[in-house]
Design an enzyme around this catalytic site. Structure first.
Site, mmCIF file in Angstrom:
data_model
loop_
_atom_site.group_PDB
_atom_site.id
_atom_site.type_symbol
_atom_site.label_atom_id
_atom_site.label_comp_id
_atom_site.label_asym_id
_atom_site.label_seq_id
_atom_site.Cartn_x
_atom_site.Cartn_y
_atom_site.Cartn_z
ATOM 1 N N GLN A 43 -0.122 3.012 -10.103
ATOM 2 C CA GLN A 43 0.535 4.159 -9.613
ATOM 3 C C GLN A 43 1.987 4.354 -9.808
ATOM 4 O OE1 GLN A 43 -0.895 6.073 -5.945
ATOM 5 N NE2 GLN A 43 1.076 4.935 -5.121
ATOM 6 N N GLY A 96 -1.263 7.697 5.319
ATOM 7 C CA GLY A 96 -1.609 7.276 6.695
ATOM 8 C C GLY A 96 -2.240 5.938 7.049
ATOM 9 N N GLY A 147 2.979 -3.006 5.002
ATOM 10 C CA GLY A 147 3.552 -2.502 3.814
ATOM 11 C C GLY A 147 4.041 -1.233 3.690
ATOM 12 N N HIS A 148 3.494 -0.406 4.457
ATOM 13 C CA HIS A 148 4.369 0.948 4.484
ATOM 14 C C HIS A 148 5.454 0.791 5.173
ATOM 15 C CE1 HIS A 148 -0.150 2.384 4.636
ATOM 16 N NE2 HIS A 148 0.049 2.935 3.592
ATOM 17 N N ASP A 187 0.192 -0.561 -5.624
ATOM 18 C CA ASP A 187 -0.237 0.190 -6.508
ATOM 19 C C ASP A 187 0.547 0.246 -7.751
ATOM 20 O OD1 ASP A 187 -2.631 1.471 -4.711
ATOM 21 O OD2 ASP A 187 -0.701 1.110 -3.544
ATOM 22 N N HIS A 210 0.548 0.516 7.835
ATOM 23 C CA HIS A 210 0.600 -1.095 8.243
ATOM 24 C C HIS A 210 1.971 -1.377 7.813
ATOM 25 C CE1 HIS A 210 -0.033 -1.377 3.957
ATOM 26 N NE2 HIS A 210 -1.190 -0.689 4.071
ATOM 27 N N SER A 225 -3.638 -3.268 3.340
ATOM 28 C CA SER A 225 -4.267 -2.250 2.680
ATOM 29 C C SER A 225 -4.915 -1.477 4.005
ATOM 30 C CB SER A 225 -5.317 -2.385 1.777
ATOM 31 O OG SER A 225 -6.221 -1.373 1.389
ATOM 32 N N SER A 226 -5.010 -0.133 4.080
ATOM 33 C CA SER A 226 -5.539 0.454 5.072
ATOM 34 C C SER A 226 -6.923 0.488 4.888
ATOM 35 C CB SER A 226 -5.254 2.244 4.745
ATOM 36 O OG SER A 226 -3.721 2.438 4.857
ATOM 37 N N ARG A 227 -7.533 0.195 3.726
ATOM 38 C CA ARG A 227 -8.944 -0.026 3.492
ATOM 39 C C ARG A 227 -9.440 -1.456 4.225
ATOM 40 N NH1 ARG A 227 -8.107 3.251 -1.391
ATOM 41 N NH2 ARG A 227 -9.520 4.844 -1.002
HETATM 42 P P1 AMP Z 1 -1.220 4.609 0.426
HETATM 43 O O1 AMP Z 1 -1.001 4.995 1.989
HETATM 44 O O2 AMP Z 1 -2.212 3.643 0.300
HETATM 45 O O3 AMP Z 1 -1.144 5.905 -0.228
HETATM 46 O O4 AMP Z 1 0.147 3.791 0.102
HETATM 47 C C1 AMP Z 1 1.452 4.446 0.507
HETATM 48 C C2 AMP Z 1 2.281 3.487 -0.391
HETATM 49 O O5 AMP Z 1 2.599 2.337 0.312
HETATM 50 C C3 AMP Z 1 2.253 3.339 -1.635
HETATM 51 O O6 AMP Z 1 3.216 3.464 -2.313
HETATM 52 C C4 AMP Z 1 1.517 1.936 -1.780
HETATM 53 O O7 AMP Z 1 1.792 1.212 -2.907
HETATM 54 C C5 AMP Z 1 2.276 1.157 -0.859
HETATM 55 N N1 AMP Z 1 1.447 0.235 -0.048
HETATM 56 C C6 AMP Z 1 0.204 0.148 0.348
HETATM 57 N N2 AMP Z 1 0.012 -1.176 0.465
HETATM 58 C C7 AMP Z 1 1.150 -1.870 0.565
HETATM 59 C C8 AMP Z 1 1.445 -3.152 0.884
HETATM 60 N N3 AMP Z 1 0.538 -4.206 1.298
HETATM 61 N N4 AMP Z 1 2.718 -3.777 0.479
HETATM 62 C C9 AMP Z 1 3.767 -2.626 0.012
HETATM 63 N N5 AMP Z 1 3.341 -1.414 -0.226
HETATM 64 C C10 AMP Z 1 2.312 -1.154 -0.059
#
Ligand code: AMP
Length: 285
Positions: free
Chosen positions: A152, A31, A36-37, A149, A34, A184-186
């Protein structure tokens, strides 16, 4: 768009769709979404009949001193963002994902050891455990993960192959801010001044890539040039390594595809980033 909160309802929904020969795509997230997601969702939108995403901040992948409690959450904003794109948002409760009798842990051994595995013990076991469980509930045909990631994504691919889970894994590219900072969410934790310094992480990785493509083959030299640039901006490097991109082992020569991977502390905010480099393709070509 449907919101499903119950595990059994999610199982039933996916089963019905499989019976109708529908192809199910899945993007697991924590959640605070952004671009990226969203890029991962767009990547498979046209390949599948039903696109499901999950929003679940998985306690098992956070260490005791980490930011599980304060991890940013905004469910309504997330729902509004994905509404035009996805068919189902799966938002399970923790006691449904890990009911009282839950007793299984999934661990990919070797790939979970280097990089983030060293600095976040137990993290990847938490990730594979929840992803295996989510795959069992959602039963996707295709699932998408981000190169952001990178470790991962390799671990998930290995798990799927080792356990014959029958899910095709796709990996989407890293989406960045205009100045290069990986989304990044962070990033929400960064104040203006920290946000400015954080862009040097990408600058450092770009320098490493440039040196390699210019023909520099001495890994120590490349690492020390990157370290100088990044540390010079008052950033604390947790790790900065150049590894074989296929197995995260140390590279013996510079004729393979490598990953430059970094975890950097901007004060107490931990950010990760990476760059895949095809060393054979030199800049001057
Ligand atoms: P998270 O919510 O951080 O667990 O991320 C969910 C998915 O989104 C994971 O597969 C991450 O690798 C991907 N993700 C996070 N940040 C980015 C980004 N900047 N660009 C592309 N994918 C991303």
């Amino acid at each position: 768009m449907k919101i499903i909160r119950k595990v059994q309802e999610m199982i039933d929904f996916s089963e019905t769709n499989h019976q109708q020969d529908k192809l199910i795509g899945f993007v697991p997230t924590m959640g605070f979404l952004h671009q990226g997601h969203l890029s991962l969702m767009k990547l498979i939108r046209d390949q599948v009949d039903v696109l499901i995403i999950s929003i679940y901040v998985n306690p098992k992948q956070f260490g005791p001193q980490e930011d599980f409690k304060k991890y940013p959450r905004d469910e309504q904003r997330d729902i509004n963002l994905v509404k035009p794109l996805v068919d189902v948002v799966f938002i399970p409760e923790s006691d449904d994902i890990y009911p009282p009798r839950y007793d299984t842990f999934v661990q990919v051994e070797e790939l979970s050891k280097p990089l983030c595995g060293k600095s976040r013990p137990g993290h990847f076991g938490g990730v594979t455990t929840v992803v295996a469980r989510l795959f069992g509930i959602v039963k996707p045909d295709i699932a998408v993960f981000g190169q952001k990631d990178y470790q991962q994504s390799l671990i998930i691919k290995r798990m799927v192959e080792d356990l014959n889970l029958g899910v095709k894994i796709q990996v989407g590219p890293i989406i960045r801010e205009p100045d290069g900072l990986a989304l990044s969410s962070r990033n929400i934790y960064l104040d203006e001044q920290q946000r400015k310094r954080a862009q040097e992480i990408n600058q450092g990785l770009a320098l490493g890539e440039k040196l390699m493509k210019q023909g520099e083959t001495d890994i120590d030299q490349i690492i020390s040039a990157m370290t100088e640039l990044i540390s010079g901006h008052d950033l604390n490097i947790e790790y900065l390594e150049i590894l074989d991109s296929s197995n995260l082992q140390e590279v013996s020569s510079m004729t393979e595809q490598v990953i430059i991977a970094a975890a950097v502390l901007v004060d107490n905010i931990r950010l990760i980033d990476n760059r895949l480099v095809d060393v054979d393709r030199k800049l001057e070509e």
